[in-house]
Design an enzyme around this catalytic site. Structure first.
Site, mmCIF file in Angstrom:
data_model
loop_
_atom_site.group_PDB
_atom_site.id
_atom_site.type_symbol
_atom_site.label_atom_id
_atom_site.label_comp_id
_atom_site.label_asym_id
_atom_site.label_seq_id
_atom_site.Cartn_x
_atom_site.Cartn_y
_atom_site.Cartn_z
ATOM 1 N N ARG A 1 -10.182 -0.515 14.774
ATOM 2 C CA ARG A 1 -10.267 0.848 13.361
ATOM 3 C C ARG A 1 -11.193 0.301 12.811
ATOM 4 O O ARG A 1 -12.679 1.223 12.186
ATOM 5 C CB ARG A 1 -9.097 0.516 13.682
ATOM 6 C CG ARG A 1 -8.951 1.444 11.587
ATOM 7 C CD ARG A 1 -7.362 1.437 11.551
ATOM 8 N NE ARG A 1 -6.531 0.169 11.271
ATOM 9 C CZ ARG A 1 -5.878 0.229 10.177
ATOM 10 N NH1 ARG A 1 -4.302 0.536 10.213
ATOM 11 N NH2 ARG A 1 -5.192 -0.791 9.885
ATOM 12 N N LYS B 1 1.007 -0.832 0.132
ATOM 13 C CA LYS B 1 -0.157 0.053 -0.507
ATOM 14 C C LYS B 1 1.042 1.432 0.014
ATOM 15 O O LYS B 1 2.074 1.538 0.898
ATOM 16 C CB LYS B 1 -1.174 0.465 1.166
ATOM 17 C CG LYS B 1 -0.180 0.080 2.091
ATOM 18 C CD LYS B 1 -0.947 -0.610 3.830
ATOM 19 C CE LYS B 1 -0.192 -0.310 4.791
ATOM 20 N NZ LYS B 1 -1.027 -0.871 6.031
ATOM 21 N N CYS C 1 13.172 24.758 3.314
ATOM 22 C CA CYS C 1 12.303 25.864 2.454
ATOM 23 C C CYS C 1 11.616 24.680 1.668
ATOM 24 O O CYS C 1 12.206 23.422 2.164
ATOM 25 C CB CYS C 1 13.212 26.807 1.675
ATOM 26 S SG CYS C 1 13.595 27.619 2.423
ATOM 27 N N MET C 2 10.888 25.176 0.645
ATOM 28 C CA MET C 2 10.121 24.123 0.209
ATOM 29 C C MET C 2 10.486 23.549 -1.045
ATOM 30 O O MET C 2 10.484 22.461 -0.789
ATOM 31 C CB MET C 2 8.905 24.989 -0.969
ATOM 32 C CG MET C 2 8.266 24.107 -2.269
ATOM 33 S SD MET C 2 7.151 25.204 -2.746
ATOM 34 C CE MET C 2 5.587 25.957 -1.790
ATOM 35 N N ASP C 3 11.452 23.924 -1.155
ATOM 36 C CA ASP C 3 12.419 23.177 -2.344
ATOM 37 C C ASP C 3 13.870 23.333 -1.927
ATOM 38 O O ASP C 3 14.768 22.763 -2.541
ATOM 39 C CB ASP C 3 12.603 23.813 -3.916
ATOM 40 C CG ASP C 3 11.000 24.147 -4.742
ATOM 41 O OD1 ASP C 3 10.667 23.365 -3.936
ATOM 42 O OD2 ASP C 3 10.629 25.502 -4.330
ATOM 43 N N TYR D 1 14.964 31.763 5.695
ATOM 44 C CA TYR D 1 13.147 32.025 6.845
ATOM 45 C C TYR D 1 13.085 32.471 7.763
ATOM 46 O O TYR D 1 13.303 31.919 8.601
ATOM 47 C CB TYR D 1 12.388 31.036 6.262
ATOM 48 C CG TYR D 1 11.081 31.318 4.436
ATOM 49 C CD1 TYR D 1 11.419 32.189 4.027
ATOM 50 C CD2 TYR D 1 11.916 30.343 3.747
ATOM 51 C CE1 TYR D 1 11.086 32.329 2.226
ATOM 52 C CE2 TYR D 1 11.509 30.108 2.412
ATOM 53 C CZ TYR D 1 11.490 31.312 1.866
ATOM 54 O OH TYR D 1 10.721 31.409 -0.105
ATOM 55 N N HIS E 1 -6.714 -6.960 12.962
ATOM 56 C CA HIS E 1 -4.725 -6.633 13.077
ATOM 57 C C HIS E 1 -4.491 -6.277 14.241
ATOM 58 O O HIS E 1 -5.210 -6.270 14.821
ATOM 59 C CB HIS E 1 -5.405 -5.138 11.916
ATOM 60 C CG HIS E 1 -4.061 -4.401 11.576
ATOM 61 N ND1 HIS E 1 -2.586 -4.809 11.234
ATOM 62 C CD2 HIS E 1 -3.614 -2.585 11.616
ATOM 63 C CE1 HIS E 1 -2.029 -4.228 11.168
ATOM 64 N NE2 HIS E 1 -2.495 -3.408 10.958
ATOM 65 N N ARG F 1 0.999 -10.974 7.110
ATOM 66 C CA ARG F 1 1.473 -9.643 6.163
ATOM 67 C C ARG F 1 2.047 -8.882 6.221
ATOM 68 O O ARG F 1 2.133 -8.189 7.100
ATOM 69 C CB ARG F 1 -0.206 -8.688 6.253
ATOM 70 C CG ARG F 1 -1.860 -8.928 6.379
ATOM 71 C CD ARG F 1 -2.990 -8.690 6.019
ATOM 72 N NE ARG F 1 -2.834 -8.084 8.132
ATOM 73 C CZ ARG F 1 -3.781 -8.457 8.112
ATOM 74 N NH1 ARG F 1 -4.405 -9.451 8.698
ATOM 75 N NH2 ARG F 1 -3.642 -7.362 9.583
HETATM 76 C C1 LIG Z 1 -0.461 -1.569 7.221
HETATM 77 C C2 LIG Z 1 -0.734 -3.172 7.439
HETATM 78 C C3 LIG Z 1 -0.104 -3.867 7.409
HETATM 79 C C4 LIG Z 1 1.232 -3.904 7.362
HETATM 80 O O1 LIG Z 1 1.927 -3.886 8.838
HETATM 81 P P1 LIG Z 1 3.598 -3.603 9.298
HETATM 82 O O2 LIG Z 1 3.630 -3.121 10.082
HETATM 83 O O3 LIG Z 1 4.057 -2.606 8.260
HETATM 84 O O4 LIG Z 1 4.317 -4.787 8.749
HETATM 85 C C5 LIG Z 1 -0.789 -5.046 7.438
HETATM 86 N N1 LIG Z 1 -2.023 -5.426 8.179
HETATM 87 C C6 LIG Z 1 -2.548 -4.213 8.284
HETATM 88 C C7 LIG Z 1 -4.236 -4.511 7.823
HETATM 89 C C8 LIG Z 1 -2.593 -3.174 7.480
HETATM 90 O O5 LIG Z 1 -2.784 -1.647 7.654
#
Ligand SMILES: *Cc1c(COP(=O)(O)O)cnc(C)c1O
Length: 369
Positions: A133, A39, A309-311, A262, A163, A218
Site C-alpha cells: 500500500r 480514524k 429504501c433511502m429512509d 420498490y 502494517h 496501533r
Molecule cells: C486502520 C489501521 C490500523 C488499525 O487496524 P485494526 O485492525 O482496526 O486494529 C492500524 N494501522 C494502520 C496503518 C491502519 O491503517
C-alpha cells in the site's frame, strides 16, 4: 433545532470502551503501550468523544487517516501525539507542523517533496513489508535504511512503522507471512539509530504476535469490540460498544399476495403484519440487507421484506406481540436473549464489521451512555 432522537440513533457505551481497552492491554503479547486508532470518526463511534475518554484513561497516542481528522482532534483539545497514517499533500506541511502532528512519510518521492517545502515536520517513515500500500519497500537490500538516514537530517524522523495484512489469519501461510513481515521490520530497525516510535502491530497483531522492536500497538477495531476477522476469537469480555436502534413508524395487516416496497421484490404468501422502520440506506443501513436481513424487536427476529429504501424499510412482525408506532427496534445490538453484532451483519452481506460501523451515516445521532 436539536437533533431528533428516537428515529434512528447509535448508543455508545463508554464504560465498555474502558473495559475493552483494559482487557486488551492485559491480553497483549508484550508490554507495548496503546496508540488508539480513531480514524474515520473512530470507526463511526465519534472521534472526539472516544479520544477524550481515552485520554482520561491514560492513552497519549492517537492515529488518524488524514490531516482533517487530526486537526479536528487538536481543535477539540485532544492532547498527546497524533499520527496521520495517510497522505497529506505537501502544500499542507506547515499545518502539520503548526498543529504539532506527526505525518507518515509514504515514499521517497514524498520525503523529497516535503524537504522542498522547508518545513521540518515530525514524521514516521512507513515501511512496506507486504501490504503493498504505502511505505518504502523492505525487501530490497538496505535501500530503505539509506533513504531514512538521508532524510533524518532534514525532517524530524521520530519513528518507523509497518502494517500487517494477514495478522488476523489463522492458517499457516498467514502466520508465516506475518512473521516474515515482522522480521523485515526488525531487520530495518537493527541498523537504525534509536527512534522514539516503532510500531508494527494492529489489533490482531497485538493479540497474536510480538516484536522486540514494537513499543506501541496501533489498536483499532478491537477497541470498539469488533473482530478483525469473523473467525477470530478475541479475549473474553471484549464486546461491541455500539448499538444501533430505530423505531417502528407504522404497523398494518396486509392480505396474502400483497407486494412490499420498490420493485415489488417481495410478495406476501400469507396474511402478514408489516412494520415500517424509520431507518434506511441514507442512514448507512446497507441495501444488500433487502429481503435478507432482520432486526430485533421485543427479543425476536423480524425479517426484512422488500428492498431497503433511502429512509425506511419494512419487516414482518406477524409473530411478534406488542409492536406499534414508536416500538424500539434493534438494528445492531441486543434485545432480550438475542444479540446481532456489526460483525454478524457484515458476515451476512459479505463485508467486514469495520465497514458496517464506518458506514453508519452522520444523519444518525450518537448518544453516549
Ligand atoms: C486502520 C489501521 C490500523 C488499525 O487496524 P485494526 O485492525 O482496526 O486494529 C492500524 N494501522 C494502520 C496503518 C491502519 O491503517
Amino acid at each position: 433545532m436539536d437533533i431528533v432522537l428516537k428515529r434512528s440513533w447509535a448508543e455508545i457505551d463508554m464504560h465498555q470502551l474502558e473495559r475493552n481497552l483494559n482487557i486488551y492491554k492485559e491480553s497483549l503479547n508484550g508490554s507495548q503501550r496503546i496508540m488508539a486508532v480513531v480514524k474515520a470518526d473512530a470507526y463511526g463511534h465519534g472521534d472526539c468523544q472516544v479520544a477524550r475518554r481515552l485520554s482520561l484513561l491514560g492513552v497519549t497516542d492517537f492515529a488518524v487517516a488524514s490531516l482533517d481528522e487530526a486537526c479536528k482532534l487538536r481543535d477539540a483539545g485532544v492532547k498527546g501525539e497524533i499520527l496521520i497514517l495517510g497522505y497529506t499533500p505537501p502544500e499542507y506541511a506547515s499545518v502539520v507542523y503548526a498543529k504539532d502532528l506527526i505525518q507518515t512519510v509514504i515514499s521517497e518521492e514524498y520525503a523529497e517533496a516535503i524537504c522542498e517545502t522547508n518545513v521540518p515536520f515530525r514524521c514516521n517513515f512507513a515501511l512496506d513489508t507486504g501490504m503493498g500500500r504505502i511505505g518504502l519497500l523492505t525487501n530490497e537490500d538496505d535501500g530503505c535504511n539509506e533513504t531514512i538516514k538521508k532524510y533524518s537530517s532534514k525532517l524530524q524522523v521520530e519513528g518507523v512503522f509497518t502494517h500487517l495484512c494477514v495478522a488476523d489469519g489463522n492458517d499457516e501461510e498467514s502466520k508465516r507471512f506475518t512473521k516474515r513481515q515482522i522480521a523485515q521490520f526488525e531487520n530495518v530497525l537493527e541498523k537504525m539509530p534509536e527512534l522514539k516510535y516503532n510500531h508494527c502491530l494492529n489489533s490482531a497483531g497485538g493479540l497474536w504476535y510480538d516484536s522486540k522492536n514494537a513499543d506501541i500497538v496501533r489498536l483499532g477495531i478491537v477497541l470498539y469490540g469488533l473482530k478483525p476477522d469473523y473467525e477470530n476469537v478475541i479475549p473474553e469480555g471484549i464486546v461491541p460498544i455500539l448499538q444501533w436502534k430505530s423505531v417502528v413508524s407504522m404497523v398494518k395487516w396486509v392480505e396474502s399476495g400483497t407486494s412490499i416496497g420498490y420493485g415489488r421484490s417481495f410478495v406476501t404468501k400469507r396474511r402478514t403484519k408489516i412494520a415500517t422502520i424509520s431507518t434506511g440506506y441514507a442512514d448507512g443501513y446497507n441495501r444488500l440487507l433487502s429481503n435478507k436481513g432482520f432486526v430485533l424487536i421485543n427479543g425476536q427476529k423480524a425479517f426484512i421484506r422488500g428492498r431497503v429504501c433511502m429512509d425506511q424499510f419494512m419487516v414482518d412482525v406477524t409473530d411478534i406481540e406488542n409492536v406499534s408506532m414508536g416500538t424500539e427496534v434493534v438494528l445492531i445490538g441486543k434485545s432480550g436473549d438475542l444479540v446481532y453484532t456489526a460483525d454478524d451483519m457484515a458476515h451476512d452481506i459479505g463485508t467486514i464489521g469495520y465497514e458496517v460501523v464506518c458506514n453508519i451515516s452522520k444523519r444518525v445521532p450518537r448518544v453516549y451512555i
